[in-house]
Scaffold this motif. Sequence first.
Motif, PDB file in Angstrom:
ATOM      1  N   UNK A  24       0.839  -1.200   0.000  1.00 48.11           N
ATOM      2  CA  UNK A  24       0.000   0.000   0.000  1.00 48.11           C
ATOM      3  C   UNK A  24       0.879   1.258   0.000  1.00 48.11           C
ATOM      4  N   UNK A  25       2.022   1.167   0.704  1.00 49.03           N
ATOM      5  CA  UNK A  25       2.925   2.316   0.784  1.00 49.03           C
ATOM      6  C   UNK A  25       3.483   2.674  -0.587  1.00 49.03           C
ATOM      7  N   UNK A  26       3.787   1.654  -1.383  1.00 46.92           N
ATOM      8  CA  UNK A  26       4.303   1.914  -2.726  1.00 46.92           C
ATOM      9  C   UNK A  26       3.257   2.609  -3.588  1.00 46.92           C
ATOM     10  N   UNK A  27       2.009   2.172  -3.473  1.00 46.08           N
ATOM     11  CA  UNK A  27       0.928   2.839  -4.218  1.00 46.08           C
ATOM     12  C   UNK A  27       0.851   4.304  -3.798  1.00 46.08           C
ATOM     13  N   UNK A  28       0.950   4.559  -2.490  1.00 52.49           N
ATOM     14  CA  UNK A  28       0.889   5.933  -2.000  1.00 52.49           C
ATOM     15  C   UNK A  28       2.046   6.767  -2.549  1.00 52.49           C
ATOM     16  N   UNK A  63      -1.205  12.109   3.752  1.00 49.20           N
ATOM     17  CA  UNK A  63      -0.494  11.463   4.850  1.00 49.20           C
ATOM     18  C   UNK A  63       0.927  11.059   4.501  1.00 49.20           C
ATOM     19  N   UNK A  64       1.130  10.551   3.279  1.00 45.75           N
ATOM     20  CA  UNK A  64       2.444   9.998   2.958  1.00 45.75           C
ATOM     21  C   UNK A  64       3.473  11.063   2.644  1.00 45.75           C
ATOM     22  N   UNK A  65       3.085  12.329   2.600  1.00 52.17           N
ATOM     23  CA  UNK A  65       4.059  13.381   2.308  1.00 52.17           C
ATOM     24  C   UNK A  65       4.860  13.761   3.548  1.00 52.17           C
ATOM     25  N   UNK A  66       4.512  13.192   4.705  1.00 47.41           N
ATOM     26  CA  UNK A  66       5.275  13.505   5.911  1.00 47.41           C
ATOM     27  C   UNK A  66       5.298  12.272   6.816  1.00 47.41           C
ATOM     28  N   UNK A  67       6.288  12.179   7.653  1.00 45.49           N
ATOM     29  CA  UNK A  67       6.433  11.059   8.563  1.00 45.49           C
ATOM     30  C   UNK A  67       6.078  11.513   9.973  1.00 45.49           C
ATOM     31  N   UNK A  68       5.150  10.847  10.585  1.00 48.07           N
ATOM     32  CA  UNK A  68       4.723  11.223  11.934  1.00 48.07           C
ATOM     33  C   UNK A  68       5.371  10.349  13.006  1.00 48.07           C
ATOM     34  N   UNK A  69       5.962   9.213  12.598  1.00 45.08           N
ATOM     35  CA  UNK A  69       6.485   8.225  13.528  1.00 45.08           C
ATOM     36  C   UNK A  69       5.437   7.857  14.575  1.00 45.08           C
ATOM     37  N   UNK A 143     -10.706  -4.374   6.612  1.00 43.48           N
ATOM     38  CA  UNK A 143     -10.061  -4.625   5.327  1.00 43.48           C
ATOM     39  C   UNK A 143     -10.769  -3.888   4.192  1.00 43.48           C
ATOM     40  N   UNK A 144     -12.080  -3.746   4.321  1.00 42.47           N
ATOM     41  CA  UNK A 144     -12.862  -3.125   3.256  1.00 42.47           C
ATOM     42  C   UNK A 144     -12.815  -1.613   3.245  1.00 42.47           C
ATOM     43  N   UNK A 145     -12.187  -1.002   4.246  1.00 42.49           N
ATOM     44  CA  UNK A 145     -12.117   0.453   4.308  1.00 42.49           C
ATOM     45  C   UNK A 145     -10.881   0.975   3.578  1.00 42.49           C
ATOM     46  N   UNK A 146     -11.013   2.106   2.923  1.00 45.74           N
ATOM     47  CA  UNK A 146      -9.885   2.747   2.243  1.00 45.74           C
ATOM     48  C   UNK A 146      -9.138   3.593   3.270  1.00 45.74           C
ATOM     49  N   UNK A 147      -8.190   2.959   3.955  1.00 46.21           N
ATOM     50  CA  UNK A 147      -7.495   3.640   5.046  1.00 46.21           C
ATOM     51  C   UNK A 147      -6.463   4.634   4.533  1.00 46.21           C
ATOM     52  N   UNK A 148      -5.878   4.345   3.386  1.00 50.33           N
ATOM     53  CA  UNK A 148      -4.860   5.228   2.834  1.00 50.33           C
ATOM     54  C   UNK A 148      -3.492   5.058   3.468  1.00 50.33           C
ATOM     55  N   UNK A 149      -3.365   4.114   4.404  1.00 44.89           N
ATOM     56  CA  UNK A 149      -2.081   3.820   5.060  1.00 44.89           C
ATOM     57  C   UNK A 149      -1.944   2.304   5.141  1.00 44.89           C
ATOM     58  N   UNK A 150      -0.715   1.794   5.306  1.00 41.24           N
ATOM     59  CA  UNK A 150      -0.537   0.351   5.456  1.00 41.24           C
ATOM     60  C   UNK A 150      -1.323  -0.192   6.641  1.00 41.24           C
ATOM     61  N   UNK A 151      -1.717  -1.461   6.525  1.00 38.29           N
ATOM     62  CA  UNK A 151      -2.572  -2.096   7.512  1.00 38.29           C
ATOM     63  C   UNK A 151      -2.007  -3.483   7.821  1.00 38.29           C
ATOM     64  N   UNK A 152      -1.889  -3.796   9.108  1.00 36.50           N
ATOM     65  CA  UNK A 152      -1.435  -5.114   9.539  1.00 36.50           C
ATOM     66  C   UNK A 152      -2.411  -5.647  10.576  1.00 36.50           C
ATOM     67  N   UNK A 153      -2.718  -6.947  10.495  1.00 34.10           N
ATOM     68  CA  UNK A 153      -3.662  -7.549  11.435  1.00 34.10           C
ATOM     69  C   UNK A 153      -2.977  -8.649  12.238  1.00 34.10           C
ATOM     70  N   UNK A 154      -3.257  -8.665  13.527  1.00 35.78           N
ATOM     71  CA  UNK A 154      -2.815  -9.759  14.398  1.00 35.78           C
ATOM     72  C   UNK A 154      -4.008 -10.704  14.504  1.00 35.78           C
ATOM     73  N   UNK A 155      -4.082 -11.633  13.556  1.00 37.59           N
ATOM     74  CA  UNK A 155      -5.233 -12.529  13.428  1.00 37.59           C
ATOM     75  C   UNK A 155      -4.752 -13.905  12.985  1.00 37.59           C
ATOM     76  N   UNK A 308       7.318  -2.462  10.586  1.00 36.21           N
ATOM     77  CA  UNK A 308       8.480  -1.684  10.161  1.00 36.21           C
ATOM     78  C   UNK A 308       8.928  -2.094   8.760  1.00 36.21           C
ATOM     79  N   UNK A 309       8.908  -3.400   8.491  1.00 37.98           N
ATOM     80  CA  UNK A 309       9.289  -3.871   7.154  1.00 37.98           C
ATOM     81  C   UNK A 309       8.342  -3.331   6.097  1.00 37.98           C
ATOM     82  N   UNK A 310       7.057  -3.308   6.416  1.00 39.57           N
ATOM     83  CA  UNK A 310       6.068  -2.776   5.466  1.00 39.57           C
ATOM     84  C   UNK A 310       6.302  -1.286   5.229  1.00 39.57           C
ATOM     85  N   UNK A 311       6.558  -0.549   6.295  1.00 35.56           N
ATOM     86  CA  UNK A 311       6.737   0.899   6.179  1.00 35.56           C
ATOM     87  C   UNK A 311       7.997   1.258   5.391  1.00 35.56           C
ATOM     88  N   UNK A 312       9.006   0.416   5.435  1.00 34.98           N
ATOM     89  CA  UNK A 312      10.253   0.707   4.721  1.00 34.98           C
ATOM     90  C   UNK A 312      10.339  -0.034   3.396  1.00 34.98           C
TER      91      UNK A 312
END
Length: 337
Positions: A24-28, A63-69, A143-155, A308-312
């Motif tokens: 998702x980050x690459x698309x952004x 959102x992706x134009x700046x890093x909020x950490x 999953x069905x929402x357009x969050x606009x940021x990477x998403x990870x689930x503990x499932x 972290x791997x997804x974000x980088x």
Amino acid sequence: MTTEEERTKAATIFDVARLAGVSHQTVSRVLNDLPNVRPATRERVERAIKQLRYIPSPAARALVTRRSRTIGLITTGLPEFGPSTTAVHFNEAARDERYAVIMASLLQADAAALRQAAETLVRQNVEAIVLITSNRSTLGLLQGMDLGVPFLAVVSQGSGLHRVSLDQYAGARRAVRHLIELGHRDIRHLAGPVESMDALERIRGWRDALGEHDLVAHEPVFGDWTAASGYAGGQRLLGEDFTAVFCANDQMALGLIHALTEAGRPVPGRVSVVGFDDIPEAAHFTPPLTTMHQDFAQLGRDAMEVMLAVLTDEEAPNPLLRVPQLVLRASTAQPPS
């Protein structure tokens, strides 16, 4: 509206990412014309955007134009031992990486509550959202929402998303195999709620372990993770003849042992009991409980590592699974002769 129009209108950043085979980050990054995207990847993403006629949300572009950490964390349901421990150690791992975590805890995770929580986190400029849940419908809604940021689930279930999990299925099979190795042939199951992905995976593991040895899998008795429901489930089982019970969690095992002991069916003299989770109190049950140890602390750290791997844009294990370990205590023994 035609089927094609409906599909186009429903397109999200996740659809684009799946079609292009990227994060998702690459698309952004492509949407915002940022550097560090290979030309071939950029072309693939742009082709997917055109094919789906995707229109990005303003929040996703900004959102992706700046890093909020900062990372958003959504948890659902009651504060049970496993999810709570996972969340605490995710927070600790994030702090070690100098990330802040903004939490949203939802008792009832309906569509409106989830959307409000996600939108609130997005407005606070989180770089990603992590979900800890056992409920399958909750995962589907987010999953069905357009969050606009990477998403990870503990499932424990799910495809087409970044996730980490403890292998509930393998853990359940190991628990049941332990009982079979002791000589038990009629092994009942006190299961968790039917809407729980973890509970369904443990049922599947129990059934398959019995099937491998040509043993009958009677209909499970369902509880709600609480000791009270374990006690009620034990009372429902009292009219039947069995020598062992695999419980979907330790709290229900506690209630089950209470019901069996009260009815003159001592554990493990008449019935062996195996739990799941290895909560701190399990070693102090009467008798101490044989159970499957789940490393929830490591699960929280795993979630941050994969995030972290997804974000980088590094390659992340998908999914990352760890198998629970059998802890032998005094609640299991050979069946009575």
